[in-house]
Design a protein around this motif. Structure first.
Motif, mmCIF file in Angstrom:
data_model
loop_
_atom_site.group_PDB
_atom_site.id
_atom_site.type_symbol
_atom_site.label_atom_id
_atom_site.label_comp_id
_atom_site.label_asym_id
_atom_site.label_seq_id
_atom_site.Cartn_x
_atom_site.Cartn_y
_atom_site.Cartn_z
ATOM 1 N N ARG A 62 0.843 -1.197 0.000
ATOM 2 C CA ARG A 62 0.000 0.000 0.000
ATOM 3 C C ARG A 62 0.880 1.250 0.000
ATOM 4 N N ILE A 63 1.935 1.247 0.802
ATOM 5 C CA ILE A 63 2.867 2.376 0.839
ATOM 6 C C ILE A 63 3.535 2.530 -0.530
ATOM 7 N N ALA A 64 3.960 1.432 -1.123
ATOM 8 C CA ALA A 64 4.613 1.479 -2.443
ATOM 9 C C ALA A 64 3.654 2.007 -3.508
ATOM 10 N N TYR A 65 2.413 1.549 -3.466
ATOM 11 C CA TYR A 65 1.434 2.029 -4.448
ATOM 12 C C TYR A 65 1.192 3.527 -4.269
ATOM 13 N N ASN A 66 1.108 3.985 -3.031
ATOM 14 C CA ASN A 66 0.928 5.412 -2.786
ATOM 15 C C ASN A 66 2.136 6.215 -3.280
ATOM 16 N N CYS A 67 3.340 5.670 -3.124
ATOM 17 C CA CYS A 67 4.543 6.332 -3.654
ATOM 18 C C CYS A 67 4.476 6.413 -5.176
ATOM 19 N N TYR A 68 4.007 5.347 -5.804
ATOM 20 C CA TYR A 68 3.854 5.322 -7.254
ATOM 21 C C TYR A 68 2.856 6.405 -7.696
ATOM 22 N N ILE A 69 1.724 6.491 -7.021
ATOM 23 C CA ILE A 69 0.720 7.507 -7.346
ATOM 24 C C ILE A 69 1.301 8.904 -7.137
ATOM 25 N N ASP A 70 1.995 9.110 -6.014
ATOM 26 C CA ASP A 70 2.618 10.413 -5.750
ATOM 27 C C ASP A 70 3.597 10.796 -6.850
ATOM 28 N N HIS A 71 4.362 9.818 -7.308
ATOM 29 C CA HIS A 71 5.337 10.094 -8.371
ATOM 30 C C HIS A 71 4.643 10.568 -9.648
ATOM 31 N N HIS A 72 3.510 9.967 -9.959
ATOM 32 C CA HIS A 72 2.799 10.329 -11.192
ATOM 33 C C HIS A 72 2.053 11.652 -11.078
ATOM 34 N N ARG A 73 1.890 12.151 -9.885
ATOM 35 C CA ARG A 73 1.250 13.450 -9.714
ATOM 36 C C ARG A 73 2.230 14.597 -9.947
ATOM 37 N N LYS A 74 3.526 14.298 -9.817
ATOM 38 C CA LYS A 74 4.541 15.328 -10.002
ATOM 39 C C LYS A 74 4.725 15.606 -11.493
ATOM 40 N N PRO A 75 4.937 16.875 -11.859
ATOM 41 C CA PRO A 75 5.224 17.159 -13.267
ATOM 42 C C PRO A 75 6.573 16.553 -13.657
ATOM 43 N N ARG A 76 6.626 16.006 -14.859
ATOM 44 C CA ARG A 76 7.841 15.338 -15.326
ATOM 45 C C ARG A 76 8.511 16.132 -16.422
ATOM 46 N N MET A 77 9.817 16.064 -16.427
ATOM 47 C CA MET A 77 10.594 16.662 -17.499
ATOM 48 C C MET A 77 11.207 15.518 -18.303
ATOM 49 N N GLU A 78 10.944 15.496 -19.591
ATOM 50 C CA GLU A 78 11.512 14.460 -20.429
ATOM 51 C C GLU A 78 12.725 15.004 -21.146
ATOM 52 N N THR A 79 13.776 14.194 -21.175
ATOM 53 C CA THR A 79 14.998 14.604 -21.852
ATOM 54 C C THR A 79 15.370 13.552 -22.881
ATOM 55 N N VAL A 80 16.031 14.006 -23.921
ATOM 56 C CA VAL A 80 16.523 13.110 -24.957
ATOM 57 C C VAL A 80 18.025 13.267 -25.020
ATOM 58 N N SER A 81 18.711 12.175 -24.931
ATOM 59 C CA SER A 81 20.164 12.204 -24.959
ATOM 60 C C SER A 81 20.668 12.434 -26.371
ATOM 61 N N SER A 82 21.781 13.156 -26.478
ATOM 62 C CA SER A 82 22.385 13.373 -27.798
ATOM 63 C C SER A 82 23.047 12.105 -28.295
ATOM 64 N N ASP A 83 23.184 11.100 -27.428
ATOM 65 C CA ASP A 83 23.821 9.839 -27.805
ATOM 66 C C ASP A 83 22.816 8.810 -28.308
ATOM 67 N N SER A 84 21.589 9.219 -28.607
ATOM 68 C CA SER A 84 20.547 8.274 -29.006
ATOM 69 C C SER A 84 20.941 7.461 -30.232
ATOM 70 N N GLN A 85 21.523 8.085 -31.216
ATOM 71 C CA GLN A 85 21.927 7.355 -32.419
ATOM 72 C C GLN A 85 23.027 6.356 -32.099
ATOM 73 N N GLN A 86 23.946 6.728 -31.228
ATOM 74 C CA GLN A 86 25.004 5.810 -30.817
ATOM 75 C C GLN A 86 24.413 4.597 -30.117
ATOM 76 N N ALA A 87 23.432 4.820 -29.276
ATOM 77 C CA ALA A 87 22.814 3.721 -28.535
ATOM 78 C C ALA A 87 22.145 2.731 -29.482
ATOM 79 N N LEU A 88 21.561 3.231 -30.565
ATOM 80 C CA LEU A 88 20.901 2.349 -31.532
ATOM 81 C C LEU A 88 21.896 1.465 -32.278
#
Length: 160
Positions: A62-88
């Motif tokens: 129950r605590i873990a699920y609440n932490c998961y819900i709390d995490h999804h309520r926070k605004p997220r910043m998505e980043t893209v690495s410049s190494d994406s082509q290298q990773a592929l």
């Protein structure tokens, strides 16, 4: 609760807790680990309030699920690495392929509403009873049955 007692109670649940969070996080291991760590810290801090009215694992999930819900309520910043082509361009190994074995299922779970996803994961991945799921998610048992039914139907249509 003593630190030793807390560790004794947490140790058998760690793998199951991680699987649960990994499925909720659609296979994102680092996110699942971050949420698991947060949940374990919160559980340790609150361990004095555990009264034993439910199983320790139910309380911890129950605590873990609440932490998961709390995490999804926070605004997220998505980043893209410049190494994406290298990773592929990195060749895959058998070990890499094995890590993606359940990726399609994790992706399909990602399309489900949160309650459906949580009930499916707890019931089918973690073998939790309807009663335990009801306690973990703090919803009536009838709702758990409903979410299981609709979740199965949604997964079936997504995977077909």
């Amino acid at each position: 609760m003593s630190p030793e007692r807390f560790i004794d109670l947490v140790r058998p649940e760690q793998e199951s807790l991680r699987r649960f969070l990994l499925a909720l996080c659609s296979g994102d291991e680092s996110l699942a680990d971050d949420i698991a760590q947060d949940a374990l810290v919160r559980a340790y801090v609150a361990s004095g309030s555990f009264l034993g009215l439910s199983k320790f694992s139910t309380w911890l999930f129950r605590i873990a699920y609440n932490c998961y819900i709390d995490h999804h309520r926070k605004p997220r910043m998505e980043t893209v690495s410049s190494d994406s082509q290298q990773a592929l361009s990195i060749p895959a190994t058998d070990e890499t392929d094995a890590r993606f074995k359940y990726q399609r299922l994790y992706q399909a779970l990602g399309f489900l509403p949160e309650k459906e996803k949580a009930t499916i994961v707890l019931h089918y991945f973690e073998d939790r009873s309807i009663k335990e799921i009801s306690s973990i998610l703090q919803i009536p048992q009838g709702s758990v049955k409903y979410y299981l039914s609709t979740g199965r139907n949604h997964l079936k249509s997504i995977l077909q």
